[in-house]
Scaffold this motif. Structure first.
Motif, mmCIF file in Angstrom:
data_model
loop_
_atom_site.group_PDB
_atom_site.id
_atom_site.type_symbol
_atom_site.label_atom_id
_atom_site.label_comp_id
_atom_site.label_asym_id
_atom_site.label_seq_id
_atom_site.Cartn_x
_atom_site.Cartn_y
_atom_site.Cartn_z
ATOM 1 N N TYR A 83 -28.979 -25.230 -33.785
ATOM 2 C CA TYR A 83 -29.975 -24.417 -33.078
ATOM 3 C C TYR A 83 -29.382 -23.155 -32.460
ATOM 4 O O TYR A 83 -30.116 -22.197 -32.210
ATOM 5 C CB TYR A 83 -30.646 -25.255 -31.981
ATOM 6 N N TYR A 84 -28.089 -23.152 -32.191
ATOM 7 C CA TYR A 84 -27.495 -22.021 -31.470
ATOM 8 C C TYR A 84 -26.285 -21.457 -32.222
ATOM 9 O O TYR A 84 -25.260 -21.130 -31.630
ATOM 10 C CB TYR A 84 -27.063 -22.467 -30.064
ATOM 11 N N LEU A 85 -26.419 -21.353 -33.542
ATOM 12 C CA LEU A 85 -25.300 -20.927 -34.373
ATOM 13 C C LEU A 85 -24.793 -19.542 -33.987
ATOM 14 O O LEU A 85 -23.579 -19.331 -33.829
ATOM 15 C CB LEU A 85 -25.706 -20.948 -35.854
ATOM 16 N N MET A 86 -25.702 -18.569 -33.845
ATOM 17 C CA MET A 86 -25.283 -17.200 -33.549
ATOM 18 C C MET A 86 -24.584 -17.118 -32.186
ATOM 19 O O MET A 86 -23.579 -16.417 -32.037
ATOM 20 C CB MET A 86 -26.483 -16.259 -33.581
ATOM 21 N N ILE A 87 -25.100 -17.842 -31.214
ATOM 22 C CA ILE A 87 -24.482 -17.831 -29.884
ATOM 23 C C ILE A 87 -23.101 -18.461 -29.944
ATOM 24 O O ILE A 87 -22.138 -17.954 -29.347
ATOM 25 C CB ILE A 87 -25.374 -18.567 -28.863
ATOM 26 N N ARG A 88 -22.979 -19.568 -30.679
ATOM 27 C CA ARG A 88 -21.677 -20.225 -30.798
ATOM 28 C C ARG A 88 -20.657 -19.285 -31.449
ATOM 29 O O ARG A 88 -19.500 -19.238 -31.052
ATOM 30 C CB ARG A 88 -21.778 -21.514 -31.624
ATOM 31 N N ARG A 89 -21.092 -18.554 -32.452
ATOM 32 C CA ARG A 89 -20.182 -17.607 -33.098
ATOM 33 C C ARG A 89 -19.696 -16.549 -32.106
ATOM 34 O O ARG A 89 -18.514 -16.194 -32.092
ATOM 35 C CB ARG A 89 -20.882 -16.933 -34.275
ATOM 36 N N GLN A 90 -20.621 -16.046 -31.291
ATOM 37 C CA GLN A 90 -20.225 -15.052 -30.285
ATOM 38 C C GLN A 90 -19.190 -15.635 -29.326
ATOM 39 O O GLN A 90 -18.198 -14.981 -28.988
ATOM 40 C CB GLN A 90 -21.455 -14.602 -29.493
ATOM 41 N N LEU A 91 -19.443 -16.864 -28.892
ATOM 42 C CA LEU A 91 -18.527 -17.510 -27.944
ATOM 43 C C LEU A 91 -17.170 -17.791 -28.580
ATOM 44 O O LEU A 91 -16.121 -17.597 -27.952
ATOM 45 C CB LEU A 91 -19.142 -18.808 -27.420
ATOM 46 N N MET A 92 -17.180 -18.249 -29.830
ATOM 47 C CA MET A 92 -15.914 -18.506 -30.532
ATOM 48 C C MET A 92 -15.075 -17.239 -30.611
ATOM 49 O O MET A 92 -13.858 -17.261 -30.333
ATOM 50 C CB MET A 92 -16.191 -19.014 -31.951
ATOM 51 N N PHE A 93 -15.722 -16.150 -31.001
ATOM 52 C CA PHE A 93 -14.990 -14.892 -31.165
ATOM 53 C C PHE A 93 -14.442 -14.411 -29.825
ATOM 54 O O PHE A 93 -13.288 -13.967 -29.729
ATOM 55 C CB PHE A 93 -15.912 -13.830 -31.769
ATOM 56 N N GLU A 94 -15.264 -14.519 -28.778
ATOM 57 C CA GLU A 94 -14.802 -14.066 -27.463
ATOM 58 C C GLU A 94 -13.662 -14.937 -26.952
ATOM 59 O O GLU A 94 -12.679 -14.425 -26.383
ATOM 60 C CB GLU A 94 -15.957 -14.068 -26.451
ATOM 61 N N LEU A 95 -13.755 -16.241 -27.142
ATOM 62 C CA LEU A 95 -12.670 -17.133 -26.707
ATOM 63 C C LEU A 95 -11.384 -16.828 -27.473
ATOM 64 O O LEU A 95 -10.294 -16.822 -26.891
ATOM 65 C CB LEU A 95 -13.085 -18.590 -26.910
ATOM 66 N N ALA A 96 -11.506 -16.574 -28.770
ATOM 67 C CA ALA A 96 -10.327 -16.241 -29.573
ATOM 68 C C ALA A 96 -9.658 -14.981 -29.048
ATOM 69 O O ALA A 96 -8.421 -14.927 -28.893
ATOM 70 C CB ALA A 96 -10.731 -16.060 -31.039
ATOM 71 N N GLU A 97 -10.448 -13.967 -28.750
ATOM 72 C CA GLU A 97 -9.883 -12.715 -28.250
ATOM 73 C C GLU A 97 -9.287 -12.892 -26.847
ATOM 74 O O GLU A 97 -8.275 -12.282 -26.517
ATOM 75 C CB GLU A 97 -10.966 -11.641 -28.220
ATOM 76 N N THR A 98 -9.949 -13.722 -26.026
ATOM 77 C CA THR A 98 -9.447 -13.945 -24.660
ATOM 78 C C THR A 98 -8.096 -14.654 -24.694
ATOM 79 O O THR A 98 -7.154 -14.269 -23.969
ATOM 80 C CB THR A 98 -10.458 -14.778 -23.850
ATOM 81 N N TYR A 99 -7.988 -15.682 -25.513
ATOM 82 C CA TYR A 99 -6.694 -16.368 -25.651
ATOM 83 C C TYR A 99 -5.628 -15.403 -26.176
ATOM 84 O O TYR A 99 -4.450 -15.465 -25.772
ATOM 85 C CB TYR A 99 -6.825 -17.568 -26.581
ATOM 86 N N ASN A 100 -6.018 -14.522 -27.060
ATOM 87 C CA ASN A 100 -5.082 -13.544 -27.603
ATOM 88 C C ASN A 100 -4.567 -12.609 -26.493
ATOM 89 O O ASN A 100 -3.358 -12.305 -26.416
ATOM 90 C CB ASN A 100 -5.771 -12.733 -28.695
ATOM 91 N N ASP A 131 -15.072 -20.671 -40.162
ATOM 92 C CA ASP A 131 -15.634 -21.884 -40.757
ATOM 93 C C ASP A 131 -17.149 -21.962 -40.575
ATOM 94 O O ASP A 131 -17.853 -22.561 -41.387
ATOM 95 C CB ASP A 131 -14.975 -23.130 -40.151
ATOM 96 N N SER A 132 -17.648 -21.344 -39.505
ATOM 97 C CA SER A 132 -19.107 -21.362 -39.266
ATOM 98 C C SER A 132 -19.866 -20.551 -40.314
ATOM 99 O O SER A 132 -21.092 -20.679 -40.433
ATOM 100 C CB SER A 132 -19.417 -20.820 -37.868
ATOM 101 N N LEU A 133 -19.130 -19.718 -41.070
ATOM 102 C CA LEU A 133 -19.765 -18.911 -42.112
ATOM 103 C C LEU A 133 -19.881 -19.671 -43.431
ATOM 104 O O LEU A 133 -20.558 -19.216 -44.358
ATOM 105 C CB LEU A 133 -18.956 -17.627 -42.349
ATOM 106 N N ARG A 134 -19.223 -20.807 -43.522
ATOM 107 C CA ARG A 134 -19.205 -21.568 -44.773
ATOM 108 C C ARG A 134 -20.567 -22.212 -45.043
ATOM 109 O O ARG A 134 -21.341 -22.485 -44.126
ATOM 110 C CB ARG A 134 -18.124 -22.652 -44.731
ATOM 111 N N SER A 135 -20.836 -22.450 -46.312
ATOM 112 C CA SER A 135 -22.060 -23.146 -46.719
ATOM 113 C C SER A 135 -21.948 -24.621 -46.352
ATOM 114 O O SER A 135 -20.853 -25.096 -46.008
ATOM 115 C CB SER A 135 -22.244 -23.005 -48.234
#
Length: 636
Positions: A476-493, A536-540
């Protein structure tokens, strides 16, 4: 010459009063299964008045009001026609001209009635009949208000039909009539209801003027919407601002509705870096929203359905205004960052000093001049608005202290907004507020010179986003999860880079102690994990990565590949086999960026710098890998 008898005239006036009452009062209580009952009754009364006036006009013979001759136009006057209307002067009507205006008033109200009952074509016909009657007469204090009202209604009608340019012509004509009238005459004009009112019920000069100004305020309000639809955003904002000013001056506004409109306008100003205007709109919105009253207590809401609904509406709308404040604070911090950062994204002290000098020499005078045209409110609200404005600057912060003051205001509004938009019931809104809170920390961290404190700010971002990202339903919240994943990845970086800087500024990573290396690798791996989760969230559903990336994920996906490649090569490891594995992973991801852009040349523009570096690393990494393999073979 024919004359209406006093009894006839009294009957007409009574019918008009009854029609007004049915339209404006009784109709509010019409049943849901017959929503237009009172308005249909009002229409019959207006038709009877129309017949009486037409009968009287027919008995009077030719109207002595100046005629245009020929067929009347069905579109608003253009170019010289307005001048022609005004050249007749403001001497007032002849008796039959007054009767023509009365008939035009009835046509106007019939038109509005048909529009209100969703009979739009019939409504247009009556409104155009009104316009034709008016164009037979000189513009005067007796009919100028009707001239404006009928064009306002026609503008609304055409806008509803998506004929925006036609709506624009009607409304701009209404505005031109108002401006010319105020220049040439300016006396309080006759209001529409006065055409059917006994002398003892005529309005005072003050009442006439207020209603006339309110009619023009409606013109400005509708023009703001038309300009918005036409993409003329600057004009739309100017008209919206003036409308809000006039509504306050006239005391004709619904507090919470006005406040939300002002808060929305602030968001336009923010996008144009006009922070003084944005702050003023938000301060006025906050003050005026207070005029809507106190939020009913929870106990009162439980006892009354009406109080429950009012409580919820007030809380939500005030939370919406708080969210606009968050956007203001975030925008001014991010604008300052863009202005002050050097070519590697760090604070440039030379730019800091330049801007500080510029502020002292220029900004204050400029802002003072601009503010005179901005102010909202009356004497009762000026001080409250000004007091609220003083709590947050409209100038770009130049150092950590100034940035922190803005941050704290934003954080306060985050708390207010989250109080209403809670995770239970408002998932999307709640997460958007958290993302803005995270962005406030990120913007503040730019101004912090101490690496340890900067790292702690980023850790706060991780703490507020990580749990939610993992727990959110991916379906239900795929797009939001993607945003959060990307932001967390950049923050850890960012944290990884800061920890390395903090521990040792030397290039020789071998001098780092085991604890630092472990922490560095942990942050590096966490960043890789979230970038990989995003990919991985982009995979079929079958686990296949798409051959063609959609536009909305093209850059994020390629950047994620590039970052994963870079992070794998930065992992610190003493075991040659693990080093080889990391370098191979790095090479594969760099290759993906290059090969995807080769296969889809249009994608190259989205990742120019990343593509250039990827090509370079695709050439260099095989050499490094081969050297490592040679050393491993020699050691064996």
């Amino acid at each position: 010459m024919a004359f209406l008898g006093s009894d006839q005239w009294t009957t007409i006036c009574d019918k008009f009063t009854d029609a007004q009452n049915l339209t404006e009062v009784t109709s509010r209580n019409d049943p849901e299964n017959d929503p237009f009952r009172s308005k249909y009754k009002a229409r019959e009364l207006l038709r009877e008045i129309h017949c009486s006036l037409k009968s009287f006009e027919a008995g009077d013979g030719e109207d002595d009001c100046e005629a245009q001759g020929g067929d009347q136009p069905t579109e608003p006057p253009v170019d010289g026609q307005l001048e022609e209307m005004f050249e007749r002067g403001f001497e007032g009507y002849s008796p039959s001209g007054h009767r023509t205006a009365r008939l035009a008033v009835v046509e106007y109200y019939l038109g509005v009635n048909h529009v209100d009952t969703e009979e739009l074509s019939a409504g247009q016909e009556h409104l155009m009949n009104c316009l034709k009657l008016l164009e037979r007469c000189r513009v005067s204090p007796e009919n100028v208000s009707l001239c404006i009202h009928v064009r306002n209604q026609l503008g609304i009608l055409w806008a509803g039909w998506e004929e925006t340019e036609m709506a624009q012509r009607f409304l701009e004509m209404a505005e031109a009539i108002y401006l010319r009238y105020m220049k040439e005459d300016g006396s309080p004009p006759t209001d529409l209801v006065e055409f059917f009112a006994p002398k003892e019920k005529l309005l005072t000069h003050q009442e006439k003027n207020k209603k006339f100004e309110l009619g023009y305020t409606h013109t400005m309000y509708y023009l703001a919407q038309v300009y918005q639809k036409l993409g003329q955003t600057e004009r739309a904002a100017a008209y919206c601002h003036s409308t809000l000013q006039r509504q306050l001056q006239l005391g004709q506004f619904v507090p919470m509705e006005w406040a939300l409109n002002a808060a929305s306008l602030s968001q336009y100003y923010i996008t144009k870096d006009r922070y003084m205007e944005g702050r003023h709109c938000l301060s006025a919105a906050t003050v005026v929203s207070g005029l809507a009253g106190e939020v009913p207590s929870e106990a009162a809401a439980k006892e009354s359905e009406t109080e429950c609904e009012r409580r919820d509406q007030l809380r939500q709308k005030r939370a919406d205004i708080a969210r606009c404040w968050i956007k203001y604070c975030l925008a001014i911090l991010e604008s300052a960052k863009k202005v002050l950062e050097d070519n590697i994204g760090e604070l440039d002290s030379d730019l800091q000093e330049d801007l500080r000098r510029k502020r002292r020499l220029e900004v204050e005078e400029q802002e003072k001049g601009r503010k005179s045209a901005l102010l909202f409110g009356s004497e009762d609200t000026f001080d409250s608005i000004a007091s609220l404005e003083e709590k947050v600057s409209c100038l770009l912060p130049l150092d950590f202290t100034e940035a922190r003051n803005v941050f704290l205001v934003g954080q306060n509004y985050v708390t207010q907004a989250k109080d209403y938009f809670q995770m239970d019931g408002y998932v999307t809104d709640h997460i958007e507020i958290l993302q803005d809170h995270s962005a406030l920390f990120r913007a503040l961290a730019f101004f912090e010179e101490d690496a340890e404190r900067r790292c702690k700010m980023h850790k706060r971002r991780v703490d507020m986003l990580e749990t939610i990202c993992i727990e959110l339903n991916a379906q239900y919240y795929l797009m939001i999860r993607r945003q959060l994943m990307f932001e967390l990845a950049e923050t850890y970086n960012e944290m990884m880079d800061l920890k390395l800087t903090l521990a040792n500024r030397q290039a020789d990573t071998q001098s780092l102690d085991n604890h630092t290396i472990k922490k560095f690798n942990s942050l590096c791996s966490a960043s890789i994990k979230y970038f990989q989760m995003f990919l991985d969230s982009l995979r079929s559903p079958e686990g296949k990565f798409p051959e063609h990336l959609e536009e909305e994920v093209l850059r994020p996906a390629l950047v994620a590949r590039f970052r994963v490649a870079r992070l794998h090569s930065r992992l610190i490891c003493s075991l040659p086999l693990t080093q080889l594995e990391n370098l191979n992973n790095s090479l594969q991801n760099y290759k993906y960026v290059v090969e995807y852009c080769d296969a889809h040349p249009e994608a190259a523009a989205a990742v120019e710098s990343e593509l250039e570096l990827s090509k370079e690393m695709v050439g260099l990494l095989p050499l490094k890998i081969n050297r490592l393999k040679a050393r491993m073979a020699a050691n064996n």
